[in-house]
Design an enzyme around this catalytic site. Structure first.
Site, short mmCIF file in Angstrom:
data_model
loop_
_atom_site.label_atom_id
_atom_site.label_comp_id
_atom_site.label_asym_id
_atom_site.label_seq_id
_atom_site.Cartn_x
_atom_site.Cartn_y
_atom_site.Cartn_z
N HIS A 121 15.69 -34.58 -33.80
CA HIS A 121 14.35 -33.80 -33.64
C HIS A 121 14.37 -33.18 -32.38
O HIS A 121 15.19 -33.34 -31.39
CB HIS A 121 13.18 -34.86 -33.49
CG HIS A 121 13.40 -35.91 -32.37
ND1 HIS A 121 12.94 -35.62 -31.25
CD2 HIS A 121 13.65 -37.29 -32.35
CE1 HIS A 121 12.84 -36.61 -30.46
NE2 HIS A 121 13.64 -37.63 -31.25
N CYS A 137 16.96 -41.86 -31.67
CA CYS A 137 17.10 -40.54 -32.35
C CYS A 137 18.04 -39.84 -31.68
O CYS A 137 18.79 -40.12 -30.50
CB CYS A 137 15.75 -40.04 -32.29
SG CYS A 137 14.46 -40.70 -33.32
#
Length: 174
Positions: A121, A137
């Site tokens: 992301h 992440c």
């Protein structure tokens, strides 16, 4: 720009390497987990092994769009918005949601990457790349993620390894 058929993320290099037909086509700086590599739910670590892009979220959103719970809040990140929410883990622009492909290592049970909500992301441009700082992440620059998003199909394999990739790091891009 060719469609990518493999993403390789090196935790040591803090780099994403994208391949098209076996040739290096993309090299992007990333930020993986501050807590290092690991697969367990709640660890805040970046999971290793073979994964795939299970879902793509955010097509057509503006660069810097703020996503919470995989939905656009209607906001676009600004330094002022950041100051209003100083502790927020910003998920911006797009999401490539990963799913593990190795049962017992990164799929199913307490090590399931998909259920851990592990994404590639975007992140604020004020955040450094090349340094492990995420909550598990893989963070990318917003512009890099937006450019990458349309080149990565659903089910694209994503290999995440601890090792450095010296032969790829210096290879010319296609």
């Amino acid at each position: 720009m060719p469609i990518l058929d493999l993403l390789h993320i090196s935790i040591a290099d803090q780099c994403l390497y994208g391949f098209a037909q076996g040739r290096l086509a993309v090299r992007l700086a990333v930020s993986t987990a501050l807590n290092g590599p690991g697969e367990h739910n709640g660890s805040g670590c970046t999971p290793r092994g073979l994964h795939q892009v299970r879902a793509k979220i955010g097509a057509g959103l503006p660069q810097g769009a703020v996503l919470r719970g995989r939905r656009w809040t209607g906001e676009v990140w600004t330094p002022d918005l950041h100051a209003q929410f100083p502790g927020r883990d910003w998920i911006l622009s797009r999401i490539l949601w990963l799913s593990g492909r190795e049962p017992g290592r990164n799929r199913l049970g307490p090590v399931d990457t998909f259920r851990r909500y592990i994404y590639l992301h975007g992140t604020p441009d004020s955040e450094p790349m090349g340094v492990p700082l995420s909550h598990g992440c893989i963070r990318l620059r917003n512009a890099d993620l937006v450019a990458l998003f349309d080149r990565v199909p659903v089910h694209c394999p994503v290999q995440i390894e601890e090792a450095a990739c010296p032969q790829w790091a210096s290879a010319p891009l296609n």
